[in-house]
Design a protein around this motif. Structure first.
Motif, short mmCIF file in Angstrom:
data_model
loop_
_atom_site.label_atom_id
_atom_site.label_comp_id
_atom_site.label_asym_id
_atom_site.label_seq_id
_atom_site.Cartn_x
_atom_site.Cartn_y
_atom_site.Cartn_z
N ASP A 15 -0.96 29.46 3.75
CA ASP A 15 -2.02 29.23 2.77
C ASP A 15 -1.93 27.83 2.18
OD1 ASP A 15 -2.96 31.78 3.19
OD2 ASP A 15 -2.02 32.65 1.42
N ALA A 16 -0.71 27.29 2.07
CA ALA A 16 -0.54 25.95 1.52
C ALA A 16 -1.17 24.91 2.44
CB ALA A 16 0.94 25.65 1.32
N ILE A 17 -1.03 25.08 3.75
CA ILE A 17 -1.64 24.15 4.70
C ILE A 17 -3.16 24.24 4.63
CG2 ILE A 17 -1.79 23.44 7.10
CD1 ILE A 17 0.96 23.01 5.78
N VAL A 18 -3.68 25.47 4.57
CA VAL A 18 -5.12 25.67 4.45
C VAL A 18 -5.63 25.04 3.16
CG1 VAL A 18 -6.96 27.38 4.15
CG2 VAL A 18 -5.17 27.74 5.88
N ALA A 19 -4.88 25.24 2.07
CA ALA A 19 -5.28 24.66 0.78
C ALA A 19 -5.29 23.15 0.85
CB ALA A 19 -4.33 25.14 -0.31
N TYR A 20 -4.33 22.58 1.57
CA TYR A 20 -4.28 21.12 1.72
C TYR A 20 -5.54 20.61 2.41
CZ TYR A 20 -2.79 16.54 3.39
OH TYR A 20 -2.72 15.19 3.66
N VAL A 21 -5.89 21.22 3.53
CA VAL A 21 -7.08 20.79 4.27
C VAL A 21 -8.33 20.92 3.41
CG1 VAL A 21 -8.58 21.34 6.24
CG2 VAL A 21 -6.08 21.31 6.53
N ARG A 22 -8.47 22.06 2.76
CA ARG A 22 -9.65 22.30 1.94
C ARG A 22 -9.71 21.32 0.77
NH1 ARG A 22 -13.95 25.55 3.63
NH2 ARG A 22 -13.14 27.13 5.05
N ALA A 23 -8.56 21.05 0.15
CA ALA A 23 -8.53 20.15 -1.00
C ALA A 23 -8.82 18.71 -0.59
CB ALA A 23 -7.19 20.25 -1.71
N MET A 24 -8.28 18.29 0.54
CA MET A 24 -8.52 16.92 1.01
C MET A 24 -10.00 16.67 1.24
SD MET A 24 -5.79 14.98 1.28
CE MET A 24 -6.33 13.75 2.47
N ILE A 25 -10.67 17.65 1.84
CA ILE A 25 -12.10 17.49 2.09
C ILE A 25 -12.90 17.75 0.82
CG2 ILE A 25 -14.08 18.40 3.38
CD1 ILE A 25 -12.17 18.87 5.74
N GLY A 26 -12.49 18.75 0.05
CA GLY A 26 -13.22 19.12 -1.17
C GLY A 26 -13.26 18.00 -2.20
N TYR A 27 -12.12 17.31 -2.38
CA TYR A 27 -12.10 16.21 -3.35
C TYR A 27 -13.08 15.12 -2.93
CZ TYR A 27 -10.67 12.18 -6.07
OH TYR A 27 -10.68 11.09 -6.90
N GLN A 28 -13.06 14.78 -1.66
CA GLN A 28 -13.91 13.69 -1.20
C GLN A 28 -15.39 14.07 -1.23
OE1 GLN A 28 -11.80 11.12 1.96
NE2 GLN A 28 -10.85 13.13 2.23
N GLN A 29 -15.67 15.34 -1.01
CA GLN A 29 -17.05 15.83 -1.12
C GLN A 29 -17.56 15.69 -2.55
OE1 GLN A 29 -17.51 20.06 -0.34
NE2 GLN A 29 -19.59 19.75 0.43
N ALA A 30 -16.70 15.95 -3.52
CA ALA A 30 -17.09 15.93 -4.93
C ALA A 30 -16.97 14.55 -5.57
CB ALA A 30 -16.24 16.93 -5.73
N HIS A 31 -16.33 13.61 -4.88
CA HIS A 31 -16.08 12.28 -5.46
C HIS A 31 -16.44 11.19 -4.45
CE1 HIS A 31 -13.47 15.06 -7.72
NE2 HIS A 31 -13.68 14.26 -8.73
N ARG A 32 -17.70 11.16 -4.08
CA ARG A 32 -18.14 10.21 -3.05
C ARG A 32 -17.92 8.76 -3.48
NH1 ARG A 32 -21.87 11.17 1.19
NH2 ARG A 32 -22.61 9.23 2.14
N ARG A 33 -18.13 8.44 -4.76
CA ARG A 33 -17.93 7.05 -5.22
C ARG A 33 -16.48 6.64 -5.03
NH1 ARG A 33 -18.85 5.76 -10.78
NH2 ARG A 33 -17.69 7.69 -11.12
N GLN A 34 -15.56 7.53 -5.36
CA GLN A 34 -14.14 7.21 -5.21
C GLN A 34 -13.76 7.03 -3.74
OE1 GLN A 34 -15.43 9.25 -7.39
NE2 GLN A 34 -14.43 8.95 -9.36
#
Length: 207
Positions: free
Chosen positions: A93-112
């Motif tokens: 679950d930690a690996i899945v969370a990593y993948v989801r978080a890496m993409i999720g952050y960038q989806q929500a923070h396009r300017r960054q």
């Protein structure tokens, strides 16, 4: 006005910290819309509603200001991912969370994300690194490799070279994000699910 040199963030007053953050926010806005080369100190000062002298008081050069901006973006990005990985129930679950978080952050923070690509990538398409390996700021692949090793040690994952697999997973994430930046119609939720499936096929034990 004498530039403030050699004072770490902990030595700053509340007002100085607020001004520095104001300048970093303005820098994010400008780099994400105009690009790094077109973001001048004068433009940053104008966007922040301050004088150029005030900018130089807090950051003695454009390089110092943009480095501080990138550093903050990367630290916030890392904290976002770390928090979600820490909430995972187990190694898989930690690996899945990593993948989801890496993409999720960038989806929500396009300017960054634009700040990261503008400052670390050399070409307009966002594919060629100015310095090979520079996208692994803050020990990115090392952190993922450590998660993978923990999964192997717990017996939840197959045996493989953790560095190679960490780089492959990171490359898959970067490729999806790079495409999305140019083609925003890409459904990132669907893409995240595919990268998750790709990752699980790479790391799970085989029958």
């Amino acid at each position: 006005m004498t530039p403030r040199r050699g004072a770490g963030p902990d030595a700053l007053t509340f007002t100085e910290r607020a001004r520095r953050q104001q300048l970093i926010d303005a820098t994010i806005d400008l780099i994400s819309t105009r690009g790094y080369p077109a973001t001048s100190l004068s433009a940053i000062a104008e966007r922040a509603g301050l004088s150029k002298a005030a900018v130089l008081y807090h950051f003695s050069s454009k390089d110092n200001l943009t480095r501080a901006t990138l550093e903050q973006v990367m630290e916030q990005f890392g904290a976002y991912v770390t928090e979600r990985v820490a909430q995972a129930a187990g190694p898989r679950d930690a690996i899945v969370a990593y993948v989801r978080a890496m993409i999720g952050y960038q989806q929500a923070h396009r300017r960054q994300v634009r700040v990261i690509t503008e400052m670390l990538l050399d070409d307009e398409g966002g594919t060629r690194l100015k310095t090979p390996g520079s996208h692994d700021t803050h020990g990115r692949w090392q952190a993922l490799a450590a998660l993978l090793r923990e999964g192997q040690q717990a017996g939840a994952l197959r045996e493989f070279d953790t560095r190679t697999v960490a780089l492959a997973i990171g490359g898959a994430i970067d490729g999806v994000i790079a495409h999305w930046l140019v083609h925003p119609e890409l459904d990132l939720d669907v893409a995240a699910a595919e990268v998750e499936e790709f990752t699980l096929h790479a790391i799970e034990r085989r029958a």
